[in-house]
Design a protein around this motif. Structure first.
Motif, mmCIF file in Angstrom:
data_model
loop_
_atom_site.group_PDB
_atom_site.id
_atom_site.type_symbol
_atom_site.label_atom_id
_atom_site.label_comp_id
_atom_site.label_asym_id
_atom_site.label_seq_id
_atom_site.Cartn_x
_atom_site.Cartn_y
_atom_site.Cartn_z
ATOM 1 N N ARG A 45 -17.044 23.475 6.279
ATOM 2 C CA ARG A 45 -16.762 22.109 5.828
ATOM 3 C C ARG A 45 -17.616 21.149 6.647
ATOM 4 O O ARG A 45 -17.683 21.244 7.881
ATOM 5 N N ARG A 99 -4.870 28.516 -1.272
ATOM 6 C CA ARG A 99 -5.798 27.836 -0.373
ATOM 7 C C ARG A 99 -5.524 28.133 1.093
ATOM 8 O O ARG A 99 -6.352 27.838 1.964
ATOM 9 N N VAL A 102 -9.672 21.929 -2.050
ATOM 10 C CA VAL A 102 -10.231 21.981 -0.689
ATOM 11 C C VAL A 102 -10.512 20.584 -0.133
ATOM 12 O O VAL A 102 -11.055 20.453 0.966
#
Length: 294
Positions: free
Chosen positions: A170, A194, A234
């Motif tokens: 990320r 997730r 996400v």
């Protein structure tokens, strides 16, 4: 004549060092490497390499890790492809995997290797066939050609390393880099867990067919609605993936996703600053071909 210089002991030690480096990566949160202005200046994201040693060397040269002290470099999909040993000796892509692992050891906090479907296939012994070849078999043959009676020991160390690889990166809370994204997220019953990004993984449920890690690395659904749902899952604006061959080295299948490919003659990468300059409107401009003359 063998074409590889590492001994089995050196390679086993290298995999063990890289496994420890993965586990000690400061930016790792669960199974996601989290990068931002506080720990990185920019990030070089790469596409599938599939044993292409020439493209691997070009990526390393482009990264200039020694002169960019706060740059991070992220690899994906190294195994299966590239050259073969002579006389039916098998696939040599393990050499490029070992080179990536060596980079992780050299830059333990700034080099990352996310799990892909071909690496997961080696990890779980899930068979993959392509061009009438069983890729797992040719990969194993390459290990045997190179390491002889120590091939199984090398493979055991390799599996331990692959188990330690993160699932995603990320960047600045806006960009999410994973090998692929799950399919059919808009279909009733196709739920995606997730929590794989931040909890301990269970090979017995997450890695099996239709498990959440399996769905993450095997999906080929590029519809806008699918990308939008995954981006919401996400909490990201921009999705960067690999997994799909691209004749031009990259493609933009929907307005928020780019697919990178580094195994062909026109290999594309993405250099992303960690400041706020990358947006949905301009992220296309951060993708470039390794050979700018092509």
């Amino acid at each position: 004549m063998k074409l590889h210089s590492r001994t089995a002991e050196e390679t086993i030690s290298l995999f063990h060092e890289a496994t420890e480096a993965n586990q000690r990566t400061a930016a790792l949160q669960g199974n996601t490497v989290v990068l931002h202005e506080g720990n990185a200046e920019d990030v070089l994201l790469t596409g599938d390499i599939h044993g292409n040693a020439e493209n691997y060397r070009a990526i390393v040269q482009k990264a200039e890790m020694e002169t960019h002290a706060r740059r991070h470099l992220v690899f994906q999909e190294i195994c299966h492809g590239g050259g073969f040993y002579p006389e039916g000796g098998g696939c040599r892509s393990h050499q490029v995997l070992e080179d990536v692992v060596e980079m992780k050891v050299r830059y333990p906090q700034r080099v990352h290797h996310i799990l892909s479907n071909h690496e997961m296939a080696e990890l779980t012994e899930y068979p993959i066939q392509k061009s009438k070849q069983l890729l797992n078999y040719t990969f194993a043959s390459g290990l045997r050609y190179c390491y002889g009676a120590r091939a199984d020991d090398v493979r055991l160390a390799m599996v331990g390393y692959l188990e330690s690889c993160p699932l995603a990166v990320r960047i600045s809370d806006k960009i999410f880099f994973s090998h692929s994204i799950p399919e059919h997220l808009d279909v009733s019953g196709q739920t995606f867990d997730r929590t794989i990004f931040f909890r301990a993984l269970d090979p017995g449920s997450d890695f099996v067919r239709d498990g959440s890690v399996y769905r993450l690395v095997w999906g080929r659904d590029y519809r806008q609605v699918n990308a939008d749902i995954f981006a919401e899952i996400v909490n990201a604006d921009i999705l960067v993936t690999g997994h799909d061959p691209c004749l031009d080295g990259c493609k933009f299948p929907n307005f928020r996703q780019v697919v990178l490919d580094c195994c062909g003659p026109c290999a594309c990468v993405m250099l992303i600053p960690t400041d706020s300059s990358v947006t949905l409107r301009n992220f296309h401009y951060y993708v470039f071909c390794l050979d700018s003359e092509k």
